[in-house]
Motif scaffolding. Structure first.
Motif, PDB file in Angstrom:
ATOM      1  N   LEU A  31      22.139 -40.308  32.544  1.00 24.90           N
ATOM      2  CA  LEU A  31      23.477 -40.512  32.110  1.00 24.90           C
ATOM      3  C   LEU A  31      24.103 -39.299  31.166  1.00 24.90           C
ATOM      4  O   LEU A  31      25.235 -38.859  31.249  1.00 24.90           O
ATOM      5  CB  LEU A  31      23.946 -41.548  31.551  1.00 24.90           C
ATOM      6  N   ILE A 100      25.834 -31.218  37.813  1.00 24.32           N
ATOM      7  CA  ILE A 100      26.169 -32.306  38.563  1.00 24.32           C
ATOM      8  C   ILE A 100      27.769 -32.495  38.802  1.00 24.32           C
ATOM      9  O   ILE A 100      28.135 -32.874  39.505  1.00 24.32           O
ATOM     10  CB  ILE A 100      25.486 -33.609  38.259  1.00 24.32           C
TER      11      ILE A 100
ATOM     12  N   THR B 620      28.791 -37.586  40.363  1.00 26.73           N
ATOM     13  CA  THR B 620      27.548 -38.221  40.371  1.00 26.73           C
ATOM     14  C   THR B 620      27.379 -38.854  38.950  1.00 26.73           C
ATOM     15  O   THR B 620      27.002 -40.127  39.183  1.00 26.73           O
ATOM     16  CB  THR B 620      26.526 -37.297  40.620  1.00 26.73           C
ATOM     17  N   GLY B 621      27.757 -38.510  37.904  1.00 25.46           N
ATOM     18  CA  GLY B 621      27.672 -39.295  36.687  1.00 25.46           C
ATOM     19  C   GLY B 621      28.180 -40.286  36.659  1.00 25.46           C
ATOM     20  O   GLY B 621      27.794 -41.555  36.247  1.00 25.46           O
ATOM     21  N   VAL B 624      26.353 -42.959  38.682  1.00 25.21           N
ATOM     22  CA  VAL B 624      24.895 -43.485  37.766  1.00 25.21           C
ATOM     23  C   VAL B 624      25.561 -44.601  36.733  1.00 25.21           C
ATOM     24  O   VAL B 624      24.856 -45.613  36.675  1.00 25.21           O
ATOM     25  CB  VAL B 624      24.471 -42.255  37.250  1.00 25.21           C
ATOM     26  N   PHE B 625      26.529 -44.312  36.302  1.00 30.94           N
ATOM     27  CA  PHE B 625      27.257 -44.907  35.401  1.00 30.94           C
ATOM     28  C   PHE B 625      27.391 -46.474  35.976  1.00 30.94           C
ATOM     29  O   PHE B 625      26.974 -47.522  35.453  1.00 30.94           O
ATOM     30  CB  PHE B 625      28.577 -44.614  34.635  1.00 30.94           C
ATOM     31  N   VAL B 628      24.067 -48.160  36.658  1.00 27.35           N
ATOM     32  CA  VAL B 628      23.457 -48.930  35.045  1.00 27.35           C
ATOM     33  C   VAL B 628      24.112 -50.020  34.928  1.00 27.35           C
ATOM     34  O   VAL B 628      23.520 -51.027  34.443  1.00 27.35           O
ATOM     35  CB  VAL B 628      23.525 -47.818  34.166  1.00 27.35           C
TER      36      VAL B 628
ATOM     37  N   LYS C  86      28.289 -32.334  28.158  1.00 26.71           N
ATOM     38  CA  LYS C  86      29.241 -33.175  28.254  1.00 26.71           C
ATOM     39  C   LYS C  86      30.176 -33.461  27.090  1.00 26.71           C
ATOM     40  O   LYS C  86      29.786 -33.390  26.033  1.00 26.71           O
ATOM     41  CB  LYS C  86      28.889 -34.662  28.869  1.00 26.71           C
ATOM     42  N   LEU C 101      21.238 -51.454  28.365  1.00 24.16           N
ATOM     43  CA  LEU C 101      20.169 -51.670  29.394  1.00 24.16           C
ATOM     44  C   LEU C 101      18.980 -52.373  28.849  1.00 24.16           C
ATOM     45  O   LEU C 101      18.234 -53.035  29.106  1.00 24.16           O
ATOM     46  CB  LEU C 101      20.132 -50.561  30.373  1.00 24.16           C
TER      47      LEU C 101
END
Lengths: 108, 641, 166
Positions: A31, A100, B620-621, B624-625, B628, C86, C101
């Motif tokens: 992430l 990405i 894509t991020g 994935v978030f 999850v 980011k 998680l």
């Protein structure tokens, strides 16, 4: 599901704990990072967390099946890395980046 | 009576060969027609010849007493009912087989000459072979279902062949008209089949006949079933009120008119009623309906025939008229006489149509008899054979038509005097318009253009040979059914006896006319025919009257020439209301309700899609978030439970 | 007591090196710390009587996969610390959801009884002959099929990575 992971030996919980932590670190990495290569490495980390768990179950239950499973996971991981890295190289060649966030063409 | 089983089972192979050969021909020609060229005509003809030979073998093997009835396989099986696909060959079938394949062969041969320069030569022969296949299936089926397959198949081929020259929209319209009219009849047939299946316990003839035998005579169910069957028959055999397609069907090539719309397909209705004779005998009211519809059609069409000027249209109305006469015979319960007339009619009507084709060929496509005349000098064979055909249809002894027609008239005389008078009248009118046609076409002076006169010639041998053969048959064809005054045994009737004897046991045998009566009837019929011919001679030979051009018609003759405005009446009564109704439904249902439903569902999908596609960011991020978070939710769900 | 100390040390090493993989700036350091992590996991394997697997693990992961990774880093010239990071929002979100998680997973384990660490009793379970017998008797078909997987992966890698001729 929870029962499956619980074994009589309380010490095995240590390995459960460790592999959970490693797995979660892998998830966080996926992430957190934008570099596709690092993300791939984090995936490997997650796979290894699972491997560790399997081996520990195998050891504490006296059954070698768990280790054989680890072999197969390794097989898949090796194949995945080979293809994944090849993909990355070719993406890098065509786009010049493996960020990405740049690779967001897969949409409407 | 009983033949050995082995002797009959040896007949199965030739019986299967009969429909198989034309089917093979159809497949070959339609697949390789372009490569085969004119060879396809010969292949098609040979296939029919093969079927004819097989029919002869079958005729020889089964003879006048045997009966071949076998199932090929079980076709449909459901809920305790089983429908099988099988063939039945008895004497009635044999008669049909022989003249379908026999005349069919000569018409194929004729077509080789007639269609020689047509670009659709191969296509024509493939359709023709397909038609023969379906026609054979129709007469060979051992159940109404197999008959229905053939029934629909010949309808299809008729449609294809009427619209053969599909570049002409008028011809296409004629084809569609024939198809739709037949469809109305087919609906009747179909409904009758449902009734048979439901109340009679099956569709094969044996079951139905046995069930009908055990029923009370004239019960409502029997009447309804037979009436529906007759609706089917009257569609296919062009009876009132469904006859209008047949004259229009002359748009097809002339051999088609001869084969399909004169000799074979249109007699399918007669065949069907004869095949179901027990059913019909058990329902006397239906027989009366058939009788009067037959007579009405016969007279009506004959009257229209007087005022037609198109050589093929005249023959078409004459066909309708003759078919009416056959139905009248059926209505009188004289099934053998009806079938007898079917056979002789097939001979001379095929001859007349082929002769007309030869005339049209010689005239370079001209079909209006007002522009012909004196053709006998140029086309001797065609002229003489046509004359023979006309004599036969007019009922002049000893030609074929005389005997069969006389038989029907004798039956009518015994059964119902009014029917006899009307049928005799129709027969007189027939003689009149046929000789009007002959005199205007072959005698007098030529009225066409100079160019046409130069072009006049006799047709090639492939055309004239069938004419000559059919002419011979038209002369001698009647001798298979000599009336009682000439011979003790009626060959045709006794041959068909195994088919109809069961039915005849159900009715009280009415007395055969005495010899004196028969002589009188024959005399009257012959004199009437000669009077009509004489009348035609006076009008068109002595006084040299010519049919007036269409514009100068007035009064009753105008009504007749316009075929009593039946087509216009149908347009007004049926077609236009349906058009208005469909317009209404178009606005009310299609546009308002159905479109709304369809568009609403489309809009729903569109809006949902537009909303949900926002989730698909391509990032894509984000995916994935989502993954999850979903995993967490799933696990929480597990723990909480 | 001895073995538990080794376990704690190895575990600490794995977790720390894993964290380095995620948080180090340079991809090279990530790769190197991942190798360290893999070595520590190999140590765990040895402690769990899976000696053969430990060796294989080192050969495959540290020897093959990570070298491949290093080559890729070199090939793509990624040794730049200037990787665009980011935004803080997404970073926080990443850590929170990852931690969430982890919490859920731990909750599902329900490790109330966390006794002192005790290594499993020594056994010959992980010897080559045991693993080999198992592999070639009960798992022969998957073993053979994995060779097909390798071949296809190899072909795929070659096809994907080779320079396109235009």
């Amino acid at each position: 599901m929870t029962n499956l992971l619980q074994t009589p030996e309380a010490t095995q919980n240590w390995y459960l704990l460790l592999s959970t932590v490693l797995f979660s670190i892998g998830v966080i990495g996926v992430l957190f990072r934008r570099n596709a290569l690092i993300i791939l490495m984090c995936v490997e980390l997650m796979l290894n967390a699972v491997n560790l768990l399997l081996v520990s179950i195998s050891a504490y239950s006296g059954n070698v099946d768990g280790q054989v499973f680890v072999f197969f996971i390794m097989v898949v991981a090796a194949a995945e890395v080979a293809v994944g890295l090849a993909l990355m190289v070719s993406i890098y060649r065509s786009i010049g980046s493996i960020d990405i966030n740049v690779l967001n063409k897969l949409k409407w | 009576m009983e033949q050995t089983i082995s002797a009959l089972s040896a007949m199965i192979a030739p019986a299967l060969l009969i429909p198989a050969l034309p089917l093979l021909g159809f497949i070959l020609i339609s697949l390789f027609g372009k490569k085969l060229g004119h060879l396809s005509g010969w292949i098609g003809s040979l296939m029919i010849l093969g079927s004819f030979v097989s029919s002869l073998v079958l005729f020889n093997g089964i003879g006048s007493e045997g009966k071949l009835n076998f199932d090929l396989y079980e076709w449909i099986k459901f809920a305790g009912t089983s429908l099988s696909f099988g063939f039945l060959v008895d004497q009635l079938t044999l008669v049909m087989l022989l003249f379908i394949t026999g005349i069919g062969f000569f018409i194929h041969l004729y077509s080789i000459g007639y269609m020689h320069d047509d670009e659709g030569f191969a296509r024509f022969f493939s359709y023709l072979n397909l038609f023969v296949f379906f026609m054979l299936l129709l007469v060979m089926g051992n159940s109404y279902l197999v008959m229905f397959i053939g029934w629909e198949g010949v309808g299809l081929c008729s449609y294809l062949l009427i619209g053969f020259w599909h570049k002409n929209p008028a011809y296409n319209d004629a084809a569609k008209k024939a198809f739709v009219m037949n469809r109305i009849g087919d609906l009747g047939f179909l409904l009758a089949m449902f009734l048979l299946l439901f109340y009679f316990g099956g569709l094969d003839f044996d079951t139905v006949n046995n069930a009908a035998m055990s029923m009370e005579k004239g019960s409502g169910l029997l009447i309804l079933t037979t009436l529906l069957l007759f609706v089917g028959a009257s569609g296919k055999s062009a009876q009132l009120p469904l006859y209008t397609w047949l004259p229009d069907a002359m748009a097809g090539p002339t051999p088609v008119s001869a084969l399909i719309h004169a000799a074979t397909m249109v007699t399918a209705g007669i065949y069907m009623v004869s095949r179901s004779n027990i059913l019909f005998i058990q329902a006397p009211p239906t027989l009366d309906v058939i009788l009067w519809i037959g007579i009405a059609t016969s007279v009506f069409a004959a009257v229209i025939g007087i005022k037609q000027n198109d050589i093929k249209k005249i023959l078409a109305y004459s066909t309708v008229s003759q078919l009416g006469m056959m139905f009248a015979a059926l209505g009188l319960g004289a099934f053998e006489s009806g079938m007898f007339h079917v056979v002789t009619h097939a001979f001379f009507k095929a001859l007349l149509f082929l002769g007309a084709g030869s005339v049209i060929h010689a005239m370079g496509g001209e079909q209006d008899i007002r522009k012909m005349g004196g053709l006998l000098k140029f086309t001797k064979i065609t002229g003489f054979t046509f004359l023979i055909g006309s004599l036969a249809i007019s009922g002049i002894p000893p030609f074929a038509g005389f005997f069969s027609k006389d038989e029907i008239l004798a039956n009518a005389f015994e059964g119902n005097k009014v029917a006899w008078i009307l049928l005799s009248l129709s027969s007189m009118v027939t003689a009149f318009y046929m000789f009007r046609l002959v005199f205007l076409t072959f005698f007098g002076s030529f009225r066409g253009t100079e160019e046409q006169r130069h072009h006049l010639h006799e047709s090639p041998i492939t055309i004239t040979l069938p004419l000559m053969v059919l002419a011979v048959l038209s002369v001698i064809g009647g001798f298979i059914g000599l009336p009682a005054v000439f011979s003790d045994t009626h060959t045709f009737r006794s041959f068909l006896n195994p088919v109809f004897e069961q039915g005849h046991t159900l009715v009280a045998e009415h007395a055969h006319p005495s010899h004196a009566t028969e002589w009188m009837l024959m005399g009257i019929a012959t004199i009437a025919a000669f009077v009509s011919i004489g009348f035609a001679w006076t009008m068109y030979m002595k006084n040299k009257t010519l049919p007036e051009p269409d514009e100068q018609l007035s009064g009753f003759s105008k009504v007749v020439a316009n075929k009593f405005y039946v087509d216009e009446l149908y347009d007004k009564l049926i077609v236009n209301p349906i058009k208005v109704l469909s317009d209404l439904f178009l606005v009310l249902f299609d546009k308002l309700i159905i479109d709304l439903i369809v568009n609403l569902s489309a809009i729903l999908v569109d809006v949902t899609g537009r909303t949900y596609r926002l989730i698909q960011t391509g990032n894509t991020g984000f995916y994935v978030f989502a993954m999850v978070i979903s995993m967490v939710l799933f696990l929480l769900f597990q723990i909480v439970l | 007591m001895d073995s538990s100390l080794i376990f704690y040390l190895l575990s600490a090493l794995s977790v720390v090196s894993a964290l380095f993989v995620v948080f180090s700036r340079s991809p090279i350091y990530s790769v190197l710390s991942l190798i360290v992590c893999f070595f520590s996991i190999a140590g765990h394997y040895v402690m769990l009587n899976a000696q053969f697997l430990a060796i294989i693990h080192i050969i495959v992961y540290a020897g093959a996969i990570m070298v491949l990774m290093l080559f890729t880093v070199m090939l793509l010239n990624l040794n730049k610390t200037t990787e665009p990071h980011k935004t803080n929002m997404t970073k926080i979100a990443a850590v929170i959801s990852g931690g969430l998680l982890m919490l859920t997973l731990l909750a599902s384990i329900r490790a109330e009884k966390l006794a002192a660490y005790q290594s499993p009793a020594p056994s010959e379970l992980g010897y080559v002959q045991h693993v080999g017998l198992k592999l070639f008797q009960d798992f022969l078909l998957p073993f053979e099929i994995s060779s097909i997987l390798f071949v296809s992966a190899m072909i795929a890698a070659v096809v994907l990575a080779k320079k396109e001729k235009h």
